[in-house]
Design an enzyme around this catalytic site. Structure first.
Site, PDB file in Angstrom:
ATOM      1  N   HIS A  54       0.695  -1.238  -0.192  1.00 15.18           N
ATOM      2  CA  HIS A  54      -0.045   0.131  -0.050  1.00 15.18           C
ATOM      3  C   HIS A  54       0.920   0.990   0.084  1.00 15.18           C
ATOM      4  O   HIS A  54       0.473   2.337  -0.721  1.00 15.18           O
ATOM      5  CB  HIS A  54      -0.881  -0.265   1.310  1.00 15.18           C
ATOM      6  CG  HIS A  54      -1.639   1.224   1.205  1.00 15.18           C
ATOM      7  ND1 HIS A  54      -2.929   1.275   0.597  1.00 15.18           N
ATOM      8  CD2 HIS A  54      -1.754   2.447   2.078  1.00 15.18           C
ATOM      9  CE1 HIS A  54      -3.712   2.056   0.782  1.00 15.18           C
ATOM     10  NE2 HIS A  54      -2.861   3.024   1.562  1.00 15.18           N
ATOM     11  N   HIS A 105      -9.656   2.516  -0.334  1.00 14.94           N
ATOM     12  CA  HIS A 105      -9.727   2.132   0.945  1.00 14.94           C
ATOM     13  C   HIS A 105     -10.698   0.880   1.035  1.00 14.94           C
ATOM     14  O   HIS A 105     -11.517   0.751   1.697  1.00 14.94           O
ATOM     15  CB  HIS A 105     -10.323   3.279   1.865  1.00 14.94           C
ATOM     16  CG  HIS A 105      -9.586   3.401   3.175  1.00 14.94           C
ATOM     17  ND1 HIS A 105     -10.406   3.763   4.405  1.00 14.94           N
ATOM     18  CD2 HIS A 105      -8.345   3.507   3.352  1.00 14.94           C
ATOM     19  CE1 HIS A 105      -9.162   3.769   5.147  1.00 14.94           C
ATOM     20  NE2 HIS A 105      -8.124   3.863   4.769  1.00 14.94           N
ATOM     21  N   SER A 551      -4.385  -0.612  -5.909  1.00  7.75           N
ATOM     22  CA  SER A 551      -4.686  -1.340  -4.845  1.00  7.75           C
ATOM     23  C   SER A 551      -4.850  -2.664  -5.527  1.00  7.75           C
ATOM     24  O   SER A 551      -5.282  -3.230  -6.359  1.00  7.75           O
ATOM     25  CB  SER A 551      -6.148  -1.024  -4.513  1.00  7.75           C
ATOM     26  OG  SER A 551      -6.599  -2.041  -3.735  1.00  7.75           O
TER      27      SER A 551
END
Length: 752
Positions: A54, A105, A551
Site C-alpha cells: 500500500h 480504501h 490497490s
C-alpha cells in the site's frame, strides 16, 4: 525494556516478528543489510508499514514509471505538481489551480464498512489540503457483489453511510461517482474516493523538511490505538468470502475534528507559517517523519514522548504505526512556532512540537531518553523493495475472447425488444441509484453546478467569471476482464467523454488501479496492460496523468476481482453558465445521435442481463482521434448554447440513454431506430457516441459544427410532452412503468 539501537547492534540473533508484520524474509534481510545490524523493534515497525504494498508500490513502481513519459503539459496549461506529490495540481487559467486525486480504501471498508469508507474520504481530503488547497468536492466510485447477496446487505449500507456521513459533516458536496454490482466483488468491495481542491498558484505547498533548526509540529487529533498497521497491513491481505480472515484495527474517523483541521490549516497557510507539510494517512508517524525527512535537505530528530496520546498504554512501535485520523505534520521556522500554536489553539486543534530538522541525513527517534530509531529516512520512505513481478498472458483468455456475445440470440419481436429495454432499466447496474446519492449532500457550499445523476459533476471555481471544473470517474471492469488494454482505454474514453458532454474541456487524469494479487502472473499481465493502455491513451488525448493509487490483493477465497482500472478525468469550463445537462428539457426539440454504432455486444449490459451474466468476446475498439473531435464539438456547442441536452452512450447503449434522458425531467420521446439490426441499435455499447437534443433554431449551426469536425449526426426523432418512450413502428413504453422498474431494485434490496 525498549530495544535501543545500541542493544540491537549487540544482539544480532534476537528473533523478530517480521513475518507477522507482513515482511518477506528477503525484505527483512535487506533491512539488516541497510542498517548493518538487526533493526530495533521500532525500526522494524517503520520498515514493515512503509515497505507494505500500500505504501511502497513495490510491485507497481516499475510499471508506473511509464506515466512520467507523458510530460507536464495539459491542453489548458502546465501541470504544477504531478506523480510523486500528495496530489496532482493543474493550472486552469488566470492564477487558479486545481488539485485532485483518487485513492482506495477497499480492505478497511470490508472489515468495518462505515469507518473504512469514512476514513477513506478523510484521508483523501487531507491529501488535497496538504497541497495548500481548500477541498471543495468529493466523488466515490464504489463496487459491490451481487445486489441481493448477504454480504452486500452488510457492507453497502455502512459504506454509503460512511461516505455520506464524513463528507456531509465536512460540508463537501459529493458530485459524482459510480455504483457497480458484480459477483467478482463479493467479499471484496471496492471503495475509491476522489477529492478536488482549489488554490491560487502561490498557495502551492509540498512535503519536505528543510532548514536545520526548524521545528517539527504534530497537530490535529491525539494518537490512539485505532488503525495500527491498518491500511498498510490490510492492503497485503486476502479474505474469506464469509468474513474477514484478519481484523486489524480499522481507523476511526472524526469529521468534526477534520473540519477544524481544514480551517486551521488554511489559516496557517494564509499567514505563511508552514515550510513543509505532510498528512498522516497510511503508516501514520512512520510515513510523515520518514517522507518529510527524505524529501528535505537534512535529517530529523523526534521525541515520541511528546506525541499526544489518547491511549497511554501504547508502546513506541504502536505510536509509530498508528493510523489514527485527522493528524498533520508541519515543518515550521522557530520564529513562527508561537503564532502557529496560537492559531491551532484558536481552532481548538491540539498542536505539539515533537522534533526538529537536523544536519546530516539521519532520522533519529527517541523514547524515554533512548534512541529507538536511527535510519537513513530515504531507505524507509523511498528506497524500499522494487519487484519485477513475473507476468504472462493467461491461456484462458483466448477461449473467453472466442465466446463472442455477437452470436447470442436476439429479440425476434418488438414486444421482446420492449421487454429487454425494461429489463435493462431495472437491472442493478442501470437502475436508479438515488437511494445512495440522496444520502450525500450534493449542493453544500453553493457552487455545485452539476451532480448525480448527471454524466459529470461540475463545480464553480470563480464566482466573478464563472470559471469552473468538471469531473467524471468511470470503469467497465467487464471490458477490462475481456481485454485489460482495451478496457483501460475505454474507461479513459468514457470519463473523458462524460466531462466533454457537460461542455467542459478535458485536461488531466488521475487513476485508481484495482487489481487482484500481484503474485499471480496473469494479474500482473492485466496490470501491465492497463498501465501501457493509459499511457498510450493519454498521449493520444494530450492529457497527463497527475497521480493516483494502486490497490492490489483484491481477492476472496483465492479468486481475483476482475481488473478495475478506475479513471478520473478533470475538465475546465470557462463559464459554468454554458454547461449542458443530460436530460431532455424542451418538448419539440430534435434528438440526434452523434457517432457511429457498430456490432459491439460483447461485455455489454445486454449480454449480462438478457443472457444470464454472459461475459465473453472482445470489447469495443476506442478511437482517440474521434473522441477528441467529438469533445471539440461538444465544448464549442456549449459555448454557443446550441444544445438543450447531451448524454453519453455507455452501459446499456442507446436504450438506457433514452430511458435516462426521458426520466430526468419526465419528457417523452418519439424516434425511429437507425437502419439495421434493432438489437445492435438499442443495446450495442460502441464508444464515442452521444445523444443530444436541440431546438430547430440551432440545428443548422450544430450540424455544420459536426461536419467541420467529421462527426456523424443522425436525427432519430423529437422530444414530446407525452409520458412515453415511443420507438415508432415497434413499441411504446409508458414512462411511469419505466420509472417504477428503474427505481425499484436498490430500494427493495435495501428495505430487507
Amino acid at each position: 525494556m525498549v530495544d535501543t539501537v545500541a542493544h540491537a547492534a549487540e544482539t544480532p540473533d534476537v528473533e523478530q516478528p517480521w513475518g507477522a508484520l507482513g515482511l518477506r524474509e528477503n525484505e527483512y534481510q535487506k533491512i539488516r543489510e541497510i542498517l548493518g545490524r538487526r533493526p530495533t523493534s521500532c525500526e522494524l515497525a517503520m520498515y514493515s508499514v512503509m515497505w507494505s504494498e500500500h505504501c511502497s508500490y513495490k510491485s507497481s513502481k516499475v510499471h508506473l514509471k511509464k506515466f512520467g513519459e507523458l510530460g507536464r503539459d495539459t491542453p489548458r496549461g502546465k501541470l504544477l505538481a504531478g506523480i510523486g506529490e500528495q496530489a496532482g495540481v493543474v493550472d486552469i487559467g488566470g492564477d487558479w489551480a486545481v488539485t485532485f486525486k483518487i485513492e482506495s480504501h477497499n480492505h478497511p471498508s470490508y472489515v468495518e464498512p462505515y469507518q473504512g469508507a469514512a476514513t477513506g474520504v478523510g484521508g483523501i481530503v487531507r491529501d488535497i489540503l496538504a497541497m495548500g488547497a481548500r477541498p471543495i468536492g468529493v466523488m466515490d466510485p464504489l463496487r459491490f457483489g451481487p445486489l441481493t447477496a448477504p454480504d452486500t446487505a452488510r457492507v453497502l449500507p455502512g459504506i454509503v453511510a460512511g461516505v455520506g456521513g464524513y463528507g456531509n459533516c465536512l460540508g463537501l458536496p459529493n458530485i459524482g461517482g459510480e455504483v457497480v454490482f458484480d459477483p467478482t466483488y463479493y467479499g471484496n468491495p471496492l471503495v475509491n474516493a476522489l477529492c478536488v481542491g482549489v488554490l491560487k498558484h502561490d498557495d502551492l505547498h509540498l512535503a519536505f523538511a528543510r532548514g536545520t533548526g526548524n521545528k517539527v509540529i504534530l497537530y490535529g487529533a491525539a494518537t490512539g490505538g485505532d488503525g495500527i498497521g491498518g491500511a498498510s497491513i490490510l492492503a497485503s491481505e486476502t479474505f474469506d468470502a464469509d468474513g474477514p480472515a484478519k481484523r486489524p484495527s480499522v481507523q476511526v474517523g472524526d469529521p468534526f475534528m477534520e473540519k477544524l483541521l481544514i480551517e486551521c490549516t488554511l489559516e496557517l497557510f494564509a499567514e505563511n507559517l508552514i515550510s513543509g507539510i505532510q498528512d498522516l494517512g497510511a503508516a501514520g508517524l512512520s510515513c510523515a517523519t520518514s517522507e518529510l525527512a527524505s524529501a528535505g535537505d537534512g535529517g530529523m530528530h523526534v521525541n515520541l514522548n511528546t506525541v499526544p496520546l489518547r491511549d497511554h498504554t501504547l508502546a513506541p512501535e504502536e505510536i509509530l504505526m498508528s493510523e489514527s485520523q485527522e493528524r498533520m505534520m508541519c515543518v515550521v521556522e522557530p520564529h513562527n512556532v508561537d503564532r502557529f500554536l496560537e492559531i491551532c489553539a484558536k481552532w481548538d486543534v491540539l498542536a505539539t512540537v515533537v522534533g526538529e530538522v537536523t544536519d546530516g541525513d539521519r532520522l533519529i527517534i527517541e523514547w524515554n531518553g533512548e534512541v529507538v530509531v536511527d535510519v537513513d529516512p530515504a531507505t524507509v520512505a523511498h528506497e524500499g523493495p522494487v519487484y519485477q513481478r513475473p507476468y504472462a498472458r493467461p491461456d484462458w483468455i483466448d477461449g473467453l475472447n472466442a465466446d463472442t456475445a455477437n452470436n447470442l440470440p436476439r429479440a425476434t419481436s418488438d414486444d421482446e425488444l420492449a421487454a429487454q429495454v425494461l429489463a435493462l432499466a431495472g437491472s442493478p447496474n442501470l437502475c436508479d441509484k438515488s437511494w445512495i446519492t440522496d444520502q450525500y449532500d450534493r449542493y453544500v457550499r453553493g457552487n455545485s453546478v452539476l451532480a448525480q445523476p448527471e454524466d459529470g459533476g461540475m463545480l464553480r471555481i470563480d464566482e466573478e467569471t464563472g470559471l469552473g471544473i468538471a469531473l467524471a470517474t468511470d470503469c467497465n471492469g467487464r471490458f477490462a476482464y475481456l481485454n485489460p488494454y482495451l478496457g483501460a482505454q475505454l474507461a479513459l474514453c468514457e470519463a473523458y467523454r462524460n466531462v466533454a458532454v457537460t461542455g467542459a474541456e478535458p485536461v488531466a487524469i488521475t487513476d485508481c488501479l484495482n487489481f487482484g494479487s500481484p503474485e499471480d502472473p496473469s494479474v500482473m499481465w492485466q496490470f501491465s496492460e492497463a498501465v501501457i493502455a493509459l499511457v498510450d491513451g493519454c498521449r493520444a488525448l494530450g492529457t497527463p496523468v497527475t497521480g493516483g493509487n494502486v490497490s492490489f490483493y483484491n481477492q476472496t477465497d483465492g479468486t481475483n476481482i476482475i481488473p478495475t482500472p478506475v479513471v478520473g478525468v478533470l475538465g475546465v469550463i470557462d463559464d459554468v453558465a454554458d454547461r449542458i445537462g443530460m436530460g431532455f428539457t424542451h418538448s419539440g426539440d430534435a434528438v440526434f445521435l452523434l457517432g457511429e454504432t457498430r456490432e459491439d455486444l460483447s461485455g455489454t449490459t445486454w449480454a449480462d442481463v438478457v443472457h444470464n451474466g454472459h461475459l465473453g468476446g472482445m470489447p469495443p475498439l476506442p478511437d482517440f482521434d474521434h473522441e477528441k473531435r467529438l469533445a471539440s464539438v461538444l465544448v464549442s456547442a456549449a459555448k454557443a448554447h446550441l444544445l438543450s441536452s447531451a448524454h453519453d452512450l455507455a452501459d446499456g447503449g442507446l436504450s438506457q440513454a433514452l430511458v435516462e434522458s426521458c426520466l430526468r425531467r419526465g419528457l417523452g420521446v418519439a424516434l425511429r431506430l437507425p437502419e439495421g439490426d434493432p438489437t445492435v441499435a438499442l443495446f450495442a455499447e460502441t464508444p464515442g457516441r452521444v445523444l443530444v437534443s436541440l431546438p430547430a433554431s440551432t440545428a443548422a449551426p450544430f450540424l455544420a459544427l459536426c461536419e467541420q469536425h467529421g462527426i456523424t449526426a443522425e436525427r432519430l426523432g423529437e422530444v414530446t410532452e407525452l409520458p412515453e418512450l415511443e420507438v415508432v413502428g415497434r413499441f411504446t413504453l409508458d414512462l411511469d412503468e419505466l420509472r417504477t422498474r428503474w427505481t425499484a431494485p436498490l430500494r427493495e434490496a435495501m428495505a430487507h
